[in-house]
Write a protein that holds these residues in place. Structure first.
Motif, mmCIF file in Angstrom:
data_model
loop_
_atom_site.group_PDB
_atom_site.id
_atom_site.type_symbol
_atom_site.label_atom_id
_atom_site.label_comp_id
_atom_site.label_asym_id
_atom_site.label_seq_id
_atom_site.Cartn_x
_atom_site.Cartn_y
_atom_site.Cartn_z
ATOM 1 N N TYR A 21 0.832 -1.207 0.000
ATOM 2 C CA TYR A 21 0.000 0.000 0.000
ATOM 3 C C TYR A 21 0.867 1.258 0.000
ATOM 4 O O TYR A 21 0.612 2.202 -0.753
ATOM 5 N N SER A 25 0.995 4.022 -3.006
ATOM 6 C CA SER A 25 0.522 5.389 -2.774
ATOM 7 C C SER A 25 1.616 6.408 -3.055
ATOM 8 O O SER A 25 1.339 7.504 -3.557
ATOM 9 N N ASP A 28 1.763 6.694 -6.841
ATOM 10 C CA ASP A 28 0.588 7.445 -7.289
ATOM 11 C C ASP A 28 0.740 8.934 -7.012
ATOM 12 O O ASP A 28 0.367 9.771 -7.848
ATOM 13 N N ARG A 29 1.254 9.276 -5.861
ATOM 14 C CA ARG A 29 1.445 10.677 -5.523
ATOM 15 C C ARG A 29 2.453 11.345 -6.466
ATOM 16 O O ARG A 29 2.266 12.485 -6.887
ATOM 17 N N HIS A 32 0.759 11.195 -10.121
ATOM 18 C CA HIS A 32 -0.639 11.650 -10.159
ATOM 19 C C HIS A 32 -1.537 10.637 -10.882
ATOM 20 O O HIS A 32 -2.317 10.995 -11.768
ATOM 21 N N THR A 33 -1.402 9.377 -10.505
ATOM 22 C CA THR A 33 -2.178 8.299 -11.133
ATOM 23 C C THR A 33 -3.133 7.643 -10.148
ATOM 24 O O THR A 33 -3.514 6.493 -10.336
ATOM 25 N N ASN A 34 -3.527 8.359 -9.127
ATOM 26 C CA ASN A 34 -4.369 7.797 -8.070
ATOM 27 C C ASN A 34 -5.566 7.060 -8.637
ATOM 28 O O ASN A 34 -6.212 7.580 -9.530
ATOM 29 N N PRO A 35 -5.936 5.917 -8.243
ATOM 30 C CA PRO A 35 -5.431 4.974 -7.258
ATOM 31 C C PRO A 35 -4.754 3.754 -7.874
ATOM 32 O O PRO A 35 -4.610 2.728 -7.225
ATOM 33 N N TRP A 36 -4.334 3.819 -9.131
ATOM 34 C CA TRP A 36 -3.954 2.612 -9.868
ATOM 35 C C TRP A 36 -2.744 1.882 -9.300
ATOM 36 O O TRP A 36 -2.772 0.658 -9.150
ATOM 37 N N THR A 38 -1.571 2.155 -6.275
ATOM 38 C CA THR A 38 -1.918 1.713 -4.920
ATOM 39 C C THR A 38 -2.650 0.384 -4.978
ATOM 40 O O THR A 38 -2.341 -0.548 -4.228
ATOM 41 N N ILE A 39 -3.623 0.291 -5.873
ATOM 42 C CA ILE A 39 -4.374 -0.965 -6.026
ATOM 43 C C ILE A 39 -3.442 -2.085 -6.472
ATOM 44 O O ILE A 39 -3.480 -3.199 -5.925
#
Length: 75
Positions: A21, A25, A28-29, A32-36, A38-39
């Motif tokens: 996780y 994250s 992603d931060r 700027h690809t939230n949430p891919w 992270t998943i």
């Protein structure tokens, strides 16, 4: 299986999920690809947990070959 070995699997699972996780994250931060991501990395952590559980079950079956599926020793 020793108590240390049994408790290590729980720690290993928490670390795998948390690290997956956290890494996802952070990526992603940054991109700027939230949430891919992270998943993706969380699911990779779930895969690591499944692999660890399979390893523990195999080790247990190797150490206790006389146990049947129900765990009552074949009686």
């Amino acid at each position: 299986m020793s108590a240390a070995g049994a408790s290590a699997i729980g720690i290993e699972m928490v670390v795998a999920l948390g690290l997956g996780y956290w890494i996802g994250s952070r990526i992603d931060r940054h991109f700027h690809t939230n949430p891919w991501f992270t998943i993706f990395f969380f699911l990779a952590g779930v895969g690591a947990c499944v692999k660890a559980m399979v390893r523990v079950v195999r080790d247990y079956k190797r150490e206790n070959p006389d146990q049947d599926e129900r765990g009552n020793g074949g009686g």
